[in-house]
Design an enzyme around this catalytic site. Sequence first.
Site, short mmCIF file in Angstrom:
data_model
loop_
_atom_site.label_atom_id
_atom_site.label_comp_id
_atom_site.label_asym_id
_atom_site.label_seq_id
_atom_site.Cartn_x
_atom_site.Cartn_y
_atom_site.Cartn_z
N ARG A 158 0.91 -4.72 -4.74
CA ARG A 158 1.03 -5.91 -3.77
C ARG A 158 1.16 -7.21 -4.78
NH1 ARG A 158 -1.06 -3.95 1.30
NH2 ARG A 158 -2.71 -2.39 0.80
N GLY A 180 0.90 -1.14 0.07
CA GLY A 180 0.19 0.00 0.05
C GLY A 180 0.82 1.20 0.23
N THR A 225 4.68 3.14 5.32
CA THR A 225 3.28 2.53 5.73
C THR A 225 2.64 3.61 6.51
OG1 THR A 225 2.08 1.08 6.64
CG2 THR A 225 4.39 1.08 7.35
N ASP A 265 5.60 -4.27 6.46
CA ASP A 265 5.98 -5.62 6.60
C ASP A 265 5.95 -6.78 5.69
OD1 ASP A 265 3.15 -5.73 6.86
OD2 ASP A 265 3.31 -7.18 8.46
N ASP A 282 3.11 0.54 12.21
CA ASP A 282 3.48 -0.63 12.94
C ASP A 282 4.49 -1.66 12.75
OD1 ASP A 282 2.83 -1.41 10.23
OD2 ASP A 282 1.30 -3.08 10.61
N ARG A 307 -6.22 -1.90 11.02
CA ARG A 307 -6.93 -3.09 11.35
C ARG A 307 -5.96 -3.84 12.53
NH1 ARG A 307 -9.46 -6.15 7.43
NH2 ARG A 307 -9.54 -4.09 6.17
N ASP A 356 0.37 2.64 8.63
CA ASP A 356 0.09 2.20 9.68
C ASP A 356 0.77 2.19 10.93
OD1 ASP A 356 -2.35 1.10 8.53
OD2 ASP A 356 -1.49 -0.74 7.92
#
Lengths: 348, 348, 348, 348
Positions: free
Chosen positions: B78, B17, B132, B109, B136, B178, B134
């Site tokens: 992706r 993404g 990213t 990741d 994370d 998420r 996120d």
Amino acid sequence: MPAPAKIGRIGVLTSGGDAPGMNASLRAVVLAAKHHSIDVVAFRHGYEGLLNDDWQHMNESDVLHILQYSGTIIKSARSERFREADAPAAAAQVLDKHQIDALIVIGGDGSFRGAGHLGSVWQKPIVGIPGTIDNDLYGTDATIGYATAVETAMDALDKIRDTAEAMDRVFIVEVMGRHAGFIGLSSAMAAGAERMILPELQKQKPLTVEALVKHIENVQKVRGDSSYVMVLSENQWPGGAVRLAEQLEDRLHLPCRPCLLGHIQRGGRPTASDRILATRIGVHAVNLVMAGANQVMAGIIADQPVATPLADTWQQRKGLSEEMIQIQQTLFNPVKRTAPTSVAEPQA
Amino acid sequence: MPAPAKIGRIGVLTSGGDAPGMNASLRAVVLAAKHHSIDVVAFRHGYEGLLNDDWQHMNESDVLHILQYSGTIIKSARSERFREADAPAAAAQVLDKHQIDALIVIGGDGSFRGAGHLGSVWQKPIVGIPGTIDNDLYGTDATIGYATAVETAMDALDKIRDTAEAMDRVFIVEVMGRHAGFIGLSSAMAAGAERMILPELQKQKPLTVEALVKHIENVQKVRGDSSYVMVLSENQWPGGAVRLAEQLEDRLHLPCRPCLLGHIQRGGRPTASDRILATRIGVHAVNLVMAGANQVMAGIIADQPVATPLADTWQQRKGLSEEMIQIQQTLFNPVKRTAPTSVAEPQA
Amino acid sequence: MPAPAKIGRIGVLTSGGDAPGMNASLRAVVLAAKHHSIDVVAFRHGYEGLLNDDWQHMNESDVLHILQYSGTIIKSARSERFREADAPAAAAQVLDKHQIDALIVIGGDGSFRGAGHLGSVWQKPIVGIPGTIDNDLYGTDATIGYATAVETAMDALDKIRDTAEAMDRVFIVEVMGRHAGFIGLSSAMAAGAERMILPELQKQKPLTVEALVKHIENVQKVRGDSSYVMVLSENQWPGGAVRLAEQLEDRLHLPCRPCLLGHIQRGGRPTASDRILATRIGVHAVNLVMAGANQVMAGIIADQPVATPLADTWQQRKGLSEEMIQIQQTLFNPVKRTAPTSVAEPQA
Amino acid sequence: MPAPAKIGRIGVLTSGGDAPGMNASLRAVVLAAKHHSIDVVAFRHGYEGLLNDDWQHMNESDVLHILQYSGTIIKSARSERFREADAPAAAAQVLDKHQIDALIVIGGDGSFRGAGHLGSVWQKPIVGIPGTIDNDLYGTDATIGYATAVETAMDALDKIRDTAEAMDRVFIVEVMGRHAGFIGLSSAMAAGAERMILPELQKQKPLTVEALVKHIENVQKVRGDSSYVMVLSENQWPGGAVRLAEQLEDRLHLPCRPCLLGHIQRGGRPTASDRILATRIGVHAVNLVMAGANQVMAGIIADQPVATPLADTWQQRKGLSEEMIQIQQTLFNPVKRTAPTSVAEPQA
């Protein structure tokens, strides 16, 4: 127009879905009224406040620096109660208790219907100010809030384009306007969307999944790797953008993503054009009240302040620009041309 | 660290993404490489480009003024194909054909797992750049794109607040994340949301409709007329914000509205902090490559450039700030206090 | 730290040049205090309000939705009077009259000197909150307002780039920070400025017109048609950006334009990072007060809340990032390279 | 209008000061031309490119996603050389070499004079597109770039208001428009500025320092603590905003600050209205060319596409809205009213 009565105190309320620029128009009403030494009383939460006698004085200091904020400092609401038969009499009682000589209603067509309902009992001047993002009111080139909503939708479409272009994806972006395609058409043109699905066009000739698939495939054939962004007015597709994305994905075997802009289209700092429009219409509404106008909406047409009977504002239809639809449907509709261009190559 | 080999040409790709600031980090990689007279070849569409030998040279002029734009000029994707067993060998062949001495992978990741996969066959330096929204990834205080996504979510929450406050409404705003609540927590604090539902908190003690209803009623009791805005991380409620809004409306008999921010969180002009982070990490990645580092991610921790083994970045867990959760849960949690304050009134 | 006394009422004021996020920190102070059933009294216009007994109660409703606005709802001022010898005693009298148990001062180094001055007479807890766009306070990684000022400067630099690039022009953009180059360095990196003139660098080795002319000519030689944007911290060139533009134009025979950003850098919606920082530091300041801390500033270092003696915040020096300076001076410094790259061309 | 010749290839250039939306109009020209299978050649750097034979082909892929960016991808310039007597003949030679059948010039009045100059030698169709932030062209309600410039000025004024209000200060903000007060008037109304100094008003009755001091004192008397923001069109005060701020500070003994917006007004993402206007006018210009129009400007008046002889666009005068001036001068001009309002207080 009847001989104008002396206006000593104006009531004002904002009603229905809020729109960016409502505060700016409220500010203009208060400052213009004060300039003429007229008192202003606001009723909070729209017609609900009128029924509940929920009011506050409005002074210059209350409105001085509110024109840059969306929402409405006197709050708005959709009032079911006000549709009832006895509501106007109850409201009239409150208005009379406060010695209100005229009422200014900031809102959309539902709010103006309410004004008509009230006018059946309370016969003093009621003037409407068109405050709705939908731009679906006859009697003004643009409603207050419309330009900001288009800007917000365009800004979201620009953001979607960034990611769509990075990933070569198809996006379906759902915008407000279930009865009128103004936001859809303008934001699609402003953001260079490849396609738009608008209520006015759907009524004429509904699009099919097949037609959409074919268009997307054509665009991809001409452009190669590329994004495709479609603007969908709400309520124009069974299941909305989410369902349409699924249907397209099934057929195209490409990632198709829905995006629902929703209520962010009601917020944000009003654009300069909305603030100017709101200020001009707000002042004009006070002038109309002082001139004794009743049951009219203040608007701007071809850059001139005008007044239109309230009933006309929702009974007559303001159409989309045929020129803009035409541009949007041809300009951004790449087709593989077979005919060679007729001129020789320039010589470097 | 092995003795660094002379690096003559670097490969670079963006994968997964897209995130705001990917372009800024690509620019930094190219400019830093050029400063050391290192050639740069980009593979387009992430690992897909590597498999398809879809490449382009990157010069200073290609990246000069791209740091203000989101997306990625070398496109991302992706890649399902790259998970297959024979993908690394095919990719290695392309890399070798282009005489690539090191590869820089900008992504999250999934992209770093791909780097590990590739590293099983191709043993030259591979360095990751954390791109990213996120946030994370272990090994950097912030990932590239995260700050911009928070800003975009906050901006939407501000707009929602405008209309929520005008209409005294409850809104449930669904944000990305998420698996990690970073965007949810930060945007909730930045926008002063009354409540947040995050994956980390749901795992500990899932919220019930009853608890939410009680909280909303408490807030309304204390504040009177008021708006209530809840931030919901995606995938944390069955049926999402749309279903939760229905459930709350059923119980509260008040208009509750869902709002799904979706992919707009990936776009928009990168914030200054993301552009600076991307630039610093991009330069750092080139330095790491030149120093012979392999299978590490370039990051910034406590304002210092660091390197973390790629495998650690997804195997180890970066937690949410307990302090911020604590603040958010108490500060914006008005409770009717029964105890009077212990001091006398000031004397005017 | 002394045994903490029971805190029943806190005073708060904003002082010195206003900074985006002051309102957010004020909000956090009020909400955190209320959470602990502590009363809050604000003094308006900084120390002037303290001397004039110009005060107001602060309740939750006063601060509920102010975190998205710049400025300060309790107003700020620079107080010459408060530097006088008898000012602290007069202020202490007002504080005692209102039964203030602790004072929170939101401002920069001048405001903290004032806190020290007051502390010589009034010995109850005084805690500082770093609210200044300049980021020139030791004891916190970032001051409140700094991130927003950088964002505003970057946004202006982006706009300047648009027109500079369209016209192939040289621009000198003057930003705030006469004593510290934080805004200059960060905005230059974020916007990809070709050059920056910062106080810290000028002290080491002042730039000459000749050196600037040579750099501009080098850039133009390498890039061909192109824009050149220079960031100049205020007070770092005799006659400022206007004079420097003239000097460069005389030598380059090209249009060179000055641009003075000025006070727009103090306004605008605070960024998410500033709102979060302000909220965390505001809560932390209340915690410090409750723990009995005195004459300290609440800050965040390496993501942890810390307290630093007020005197240290202006006596110790927070330096610019050498890494960032290094990047900015090499990365964006194109030089015509004579050595060919050592690798063969990739084979398509 | 003569019988239209078959158009096989169009030339296009952007000239003079750049304006947001130039790219959007260029895009519309290219896409509309391609739709009719017409070739497009751009000359870079305005008329300079025409003289230097600096050209490039324009295809759909060159313009696909440029409508969201300011500046102009084909670059602009002010050409002194093109004013010379022999320039048109040299330019005509280049145009003929490239087999250009018509030329579209995007720019302001200087650019249109150039078109007239060129037309004395080269008699094929030349059509102008009004691209200038100043809005000072007769023949279109708004010029491309004007709305964005107003938005940028308003945004800066909003930011100035934040700090002015926090510190109770007087600000003089200098905006573009040395010959026309459109940006000044619209941004002043949109931002609620207390005062404006515009070329059109200065010509009628120049303001004195005394008059300004008196107005500021009046406003302060009525409002108490407050900010005061004045919009000054450039070139309307000796020494500009800097000098005026000094003069006011001398008289008022209050901090008065100047702020020069400068070239940021030329940049930034074009507003939706500018993108739509640019698209419509761009398409209209191609239609005019195909219809054989010559030496006219494409514009939009009262929402309809129109054509106006180029010479009229600068010889005839488009005036400011008297209504807007009137509103701005009375609405935001608080005076202490001595007469009590005539109505009784509402009864709560």
